[in-house]
Design a protein around this motif. Structure first.
Motif, PDB file in Angstrom:
ATOM      1  N   TYR A   1       0.820  -1.213   0.000  1.00  9.90           N
ATOM      2  CA  TYR A   1       0.000   0.000   0.000  1.00  9.90           C
ATOM      3  C   TYR A   1       0.857   1.269   0.000  1.00  9.90           C
ATOM      4  CZ  TYR A   1       0.665   0.935   5.022  1.00  9.90           C
ATOM      5  OH  TYR A   1       1.193   1.237   6.253  1.00  9.90           O
ATOM      6  N   TRP A   2       2.127   1.161   0.373  1.00 10.27           N
ATOM      7  CA  TRP A   2       3.013   2.334   0.362  1.00 10.27           C
ATOM      8  C   TRP A   2       3.263   2.852  -1.046  1.00 10.27           C
ATOM      9  CZ3 TRP A   2       4.141   5.500   4.148  1.00 10.27           C
ATOM     10  CH2 TRP A   2       3.913   5.058   5.451  1.00 10.27           C
ATOM     11  N   LYS A   3       2.919   2.082  -2.058  1.00  4.54           N
ATOM     12  CA  LYS A   3       3.092   2.542  -3.439  1.00  4.54           C
ATOM     13  C   LYS A   3       1.981   3.500  -3.860  1.00  4.54           C
ATOM     14  CE  LYS A   3       3.483  -1.333  -5.622  1.00  4.54           C
ATOM     15  NZ  LYS A   3       3.836  -2.527  -6.410  1.00  4.54           N
ATOM     16  N   GLN A   4       0.926   3.577  -3.099  1.00  8.79           N
ATOM     17  CA  GLN A   4      -0.162   4.501  -3.407  1.00  8.79           C
ATOM     18  C   GLN A   4       0.301   5.930  -3.109  1.00  8.79           C
ATOM     19  OE1 GLN A   4      -3.736   3.286  -1.372  1.00  8.79           O
ATOM     20  NE2 GLN A   4      -3.381   1.133  -1.866  1.00  8.79           N
ATOM     21  N   PRO A   5      -0.055   6.876  -3.970  1.00 13.40           N
ATOM     22  CA  PRO A   5       0.439   8.255  -3.823  1.00 13.40           C
ATOM     23  C   PRO A   5       0.173   8.889  -2.456  1.00 13.40           C
ATOM     24  CG  PRO A   5      -0.628   7.989  -5.938  1.00 13.40           C
ATOM     25  CD  PRO A   5      -0.869   6.711  -5.176  1.00 13.40           C
ATOM     26  N   GLN A   6      -0.963   8.585  -1.842  1.00 15.48           N
ATOM     27  CA  GLN A   6      -1.254   9.211  -0.557  1.00 15.48           C
ATOM     28  C   GLN A   6      -0.301   8.740   0.547  1.00 15.48           C
ATOM     29  OE1 GLN A   6      -3.410   7.083  -2.116  1.00 15.48           O
ATOM     30  NE2 GLN A   6      -4.714   6.007  -0.653  1.00 15.48           N
ATOM     31  N   TYR A   7       0.426   7.647   0.310  1.00 11.49           N
ATOM     32  CA  TYR A   7       1.424   7.167   1.272  1.00 11.49           C
ATOM     33  C   TYR A   7       2.844   7.405   0.765  1.00 11.49           C
ATOM     34  CZ  TYR A   7      -2.582   5.045   3.458  1.00 11.49           C
ATOM     35  OH  TYR A   7      -3.799   4.866   4.058  1.00 11.49           O
ATOM     36  N   SER A   8       3.081   7.170  -0.517  1.00  8.58           N
ATOM     37  CA  SER A   8       4.445   7.288  -1.050  1.00  8.58           C
ATOM     38  C   SER A   8       4.992   8.711  -0.933  1.00  8.58           C
ATOM     39  CB  SER A   8       4.509   6.807  -2.492  1.00  8.58           C
ATOM     40  OG  SER A   8       3.715   7.613  -3.330  1.00  8.58           O
ATOM     41  N   LYS A   9       4.123   9.693  -0.833  1.00  7.06           N
ATOM     42  CA  LYS A   9       4.609  11.074  -0.703  1.00  7.06           C
ATOM     43  C   LYS A   9       5.386  11.302   0.587  1.00  7.06           C
ATOM     44  CE  LYS A   9       0.346  12.983   1.281  1.00  7.06           C
ATOM     45  NZ  LYS A   9      -0.760  13.909   1.025  1.00  7.06           N
ATOM     46  N   PHE A  10       5.280  10.392   1.540  1.00  9.69           N
ATOM     47  CA  PHE A  10       5.993  10.532   2.807  1.00  9.69           C
ATOM     48  C   PHE A  10       7.379   9.901   2.772  1.00  9.69           C
ATOM     49  CE2 PHE A  10       1.481  10.671   3.933  1.00  9.69           C
ATOM     50  CZ  PHE A  10       1.441  11.884   4.581  1.00  9.69           C
ATOM     51  N   LEU A  11       7.694   9.183   1.721  1.00  8.48           N
ATOM     52  CA  LEU A  11       8.966   8.477   1.632  1.00  8.48           C
ATOM     53  C   LEU A  11      10.107   9.426   1.282  1.00  8.48           C
ATOM     54  CD1 LEU A  11       7.747   5.362  -0.369  1.00  8.48           C
ATOM     55  CD2 LEU A  11       8.251   5.472   2.082  1.00  8.48           C
TER      56      LEU A  11
ATOM     57  N   GLU B   1      11.602  17.349  -2.589  1.00  3.48           N
ATOM     58  CA  GLU B   1      10.189  17.395  -2.246  1.00  3.48           C
ATOM     59  C   GLU B   1      10.035  18.102  -0.906  1.00  3.48           C
ATOM     60  OE1 GLU B   1       7.591  16.299  -4.005  1.00  3.48           O
ATOM     61  OE2 GLU B   1       8.854  15.596  -5.637  1.00  3.48           O
ATOM     62  N   PRO B   2       8.978  18.877  -0.752  1.00  3.26           N
ATOM     63  CA  PRO B   2       8.749  19.512   0.547  1.00  3.26           C
ATOM     64  C   PRO B   2       8.425  18.448   1.582  1.00  3.26           C
ATOM     65  CG  PRO B   2       6.867  19.826  -0.907  1.00  3.26           C
ATOM     66  CD  PRO B   2       7.946  19.168  -1.719  1.00  3.26           C
ATOM     67  N   GLU B   3       8.788  18.737   2.824  1.00  2.64           N
ATOM     68  CA  GLU B   3       8.498  17.793   3.891  1.00  2.64           C
ATOM     69  C   GLU B   3       7.003  17.732   4.136  1.00  2.64           C
ATOM     70  OE1 GLU B   3      10.680  17.451   7.351  1.00  2.64           O
ATOM     71  OE2 GLU B   3      12.575  17.990   6.450  1.00  2.64           O
ATOM     72  N   ALA B   4       6.550  16.587   4.570  1.00  6.31           N
ATOM     73  CA  ALA B   4       5.131  16.396   4.865  1.00  6.31           C
ATOM     74  C   ALA B   4       4.751  17.201   6.099  1.00  6.31           C
ATOM     75  CB  ALA B   4       4.855  14.919   5.103  1.00  6.31           C
ATOM     76  N   THR B   5       3.580  17.768   6.048  1.00  7.04           N
ATOM     77  CA  THR B   5       3.074  18.511   7.201  1.00  7.04           C
ATOM     78  C   THR B   5       2.381  17.559   8.152  1.00  7.04           C
ATOM     79  OG1 THR B   5       0.915  18.927   6.208  1.00  7.04           O
ATOM     80  CG2 THR B   5       2.675  20.522   5.720  1.00  7.04           C
ATOM     81  N   GLU B   6       2.214  17.998   9.370  1.00  6.72           N
ATOM     82  CA  GLU B   6       1.497  17.196  10.359  1.00  6.72           C
ATOM     83  C   GLU B   6       0.081  16.902   9.886  1.00  6.72           C
ATOM     84  OE1 GLU B   6       2.330  15.606  13.279  1.00  6.72           O
ATOM     85  OE2 GLU B   6       4.359  16.068  12.631  1.00  6.72           O
ATOM     86  N   ALA B   7      -0.551  17.867   9.208  1.00  2.00           N
ATOM     87  CA  ALA B   7      -1.913  17.662   8.706  1.00  2.00           C
ATOM     88  C   ALA B   7      -1.942  16.539   7.670  1.00  2.00           C
ATOM     89  CB  ALA B   7      -2.460  18.957   8.113  1.00  2.00           C
ATOM     90  N   GLU B   8      -0.926  16.466   6.796  1.00  2.00           N
ATOM     91  CA  GLU B   8      -0.872  15.406   5.789  1.00  2.00           C
ATOM     92  C   GLU B   8      -0.673  14.041   6.440  1.00  2.00           C
ATOM     93  OE1 GLU B   8       0.948  17.379   1.780  1.00  2.00           O
ATOM     94  OE2 GLU B   8       2.311  17.172   3.483  1.00  2.00           O
ATOM     95  N   ILE B   9       0.166  14.001   7.476  1.00  5.35           N
ATOM     96  CA  ILE B   9       0.372  12.739   8.191  1.00  5.35           C
ATOM     97  C   ILE B   9      -0.924  12.322   8.877  1.00  5.35           C
ATOM     98  CG2 ILE B   9       1.576  11.630  10.120  1.00  5.35           C
ATOM     99  CD1 ILE B   9       4.033  13.316   9.337  1.00  5.35           C
ATOM    100  N   ALA B  10      -1.599  13.284   9.520  1.00  7.03           N
ATOM    101  CA  ALA B  10      -2.867  12.984  10.188  1.00  7.03           C
ATOM    102  C   ALA B  10      -3.894  12.475   9.186  1.00  7.03           C
ATOM    103  CB  ALA B  10      -3.382  14.221  10.915  1.00  7.03           C
ATOM    104  N   GLU B  11      -3.906  13.067   7.996  1.00  4.20           N
ATOM    105  CA  GLU B  11      -4.846  12.631   6.954  1.00  4.20           C
ATOM    106  C   GLU B  11      -4.534  11.202   6.520  1.00  4.20           C
ATOM    107  OE1 GLU B  11      -5.572  13.549   2.275  1.00  4.20           O
ATOM    108  OE2 GLU B  11      -5.221  15.271   3.578  1.00  4.20           O
ATOM    109  N   ALA B  12      -3.250  10.903   6.355  1.00  2.00           N
ATOM    110  CA  ALA B  12      -2.859   9.555   5.953  1.00  2.00           C
ATOM    111  C   ALA B  12      -3.193   8.547   7.039  1.00  2.00           C
ATOM    112  CB  ALA B  12      -1.364   9.504   5.631  1.00  2.00           C
ATOM    113  N   VAL B  13      -2.957   8.925   8.274  1.00  2.00           N
ATOM    114  CA  VAL B  13      -3.273   8.037   9.392  1.00  2.00           C
ATOM    115  C   VAL B  13      -4.777   7.892   9.531  1.00  2.00           C
ATOM    116  CG1 VAL B  13      -3.171   7.787  11.891  1.00  2.00           C
ATOM    117  CG2 VAL B  13      -1.145   8.493  10.626  1.00  2.00           C
ATOM    118  N   GLY B  14      -5.501   9.003   9.355  1.00  2.00           N
ATOM    119  CA  GLY B  14      -6.964   8.971   9.447  1.00  2.00           C
ATOM    120  C   GLY B  14      -7.574   8.121   8.365  1.00  2.00           C
ATOM    121  N   GLY B  15      -7.025   8.243   7.130  1.00  2.00           N
ATOM    122  CA  GLY B  15      -7.473   7.406   6.027  1.00  2.00           C
ATOM    123  C   GLY B  15      -7.106   5.975   6.316  1.00  2.00           C
ATOM    124  N   GLY B  16      -5.998   5.843   7.020  1.00  2.00           N
ATOM    125  CA  GLY B  16      -5.585   4.574   7.583  1.00  2.00           C
ATOM    126  C   GLY B  16      -5.006   3.583   6.611  1.00  2.00           C
TER     127      GLY B  16
END
Length: 141
Positions: free
Chosen positions: A58-68, A116-131
């Motif tokens: 699932y890390w290959k999906q864009p909503q997760y891979s952007k954190f790599l 790439e710009p670093e991920a914001t806390e809001a983006e991490i929360a969104e990824a975690v919330g989406g789960g």
């Protein structure tokens, strides 16, 4: 240690901790020396570990891979899906050095550098919330 101390103190949600631990693990796959260690410890022969690697797709999906930070870890994640690759890593101790050399020369002669710009806390929360649990089923023992 920071994430685990925050968990011990009850400061982090279990979902966020899982996200961060899985993020760190997936990125470790970018290290040929870590792959060599996994092979030497017998993980690459363990069916549970192989299922865990499949789950991590699932890390290959864009909503997760952007954190790599090391996106080439996804290539190693893909390669580890193949038994032949796991066998070579397990049986050929020199492969780690060969992969390390190839990475070095790739980075040395790469023509452009993308920052790439670093991920914001809001983006991490969104990824975690989406789960991650919604993106892929939990590992089964």
């Amino acid at each position: 240690q920071g994430v685990f101390m925050e968990v011990a103190n009850g400061e982090e949600s279990p979902e966020r901790v899982r996200f961060l631990v899985e993020l760190e693990f997936v990125q470790c796959l970018a290290s040929p020396h870590y792959l060599d260690w996994l092979a030497n410890q017998g993980y690459l022969r363990d069916p549970k570990f192989i299922r865990y690697l499949d789950y991590l797709q699932y890390w290959k999906q864009p909503q997760y891979s952007k954190f790599l930070v090391y996106p080439h870890c996804l290539r190693f994640l893909d390669l580890l899906q193949h038994e032949e690759v796991r066998t070579v890593l397990t049986n050929d101790r020199s492969i780690c050095l060969k992969i390390t050399d190839q990475q070095f020369y790739h980075w040395l002669y790469r023509r452009r550098h993308i920052v790439e710009p670093e991920a914001t806390e809001a983006e991490i929360a969104e990824a975690v919330g989406g789960g991650a649990a919604e993106a892929a089923p939990a590992e089964k023992a």
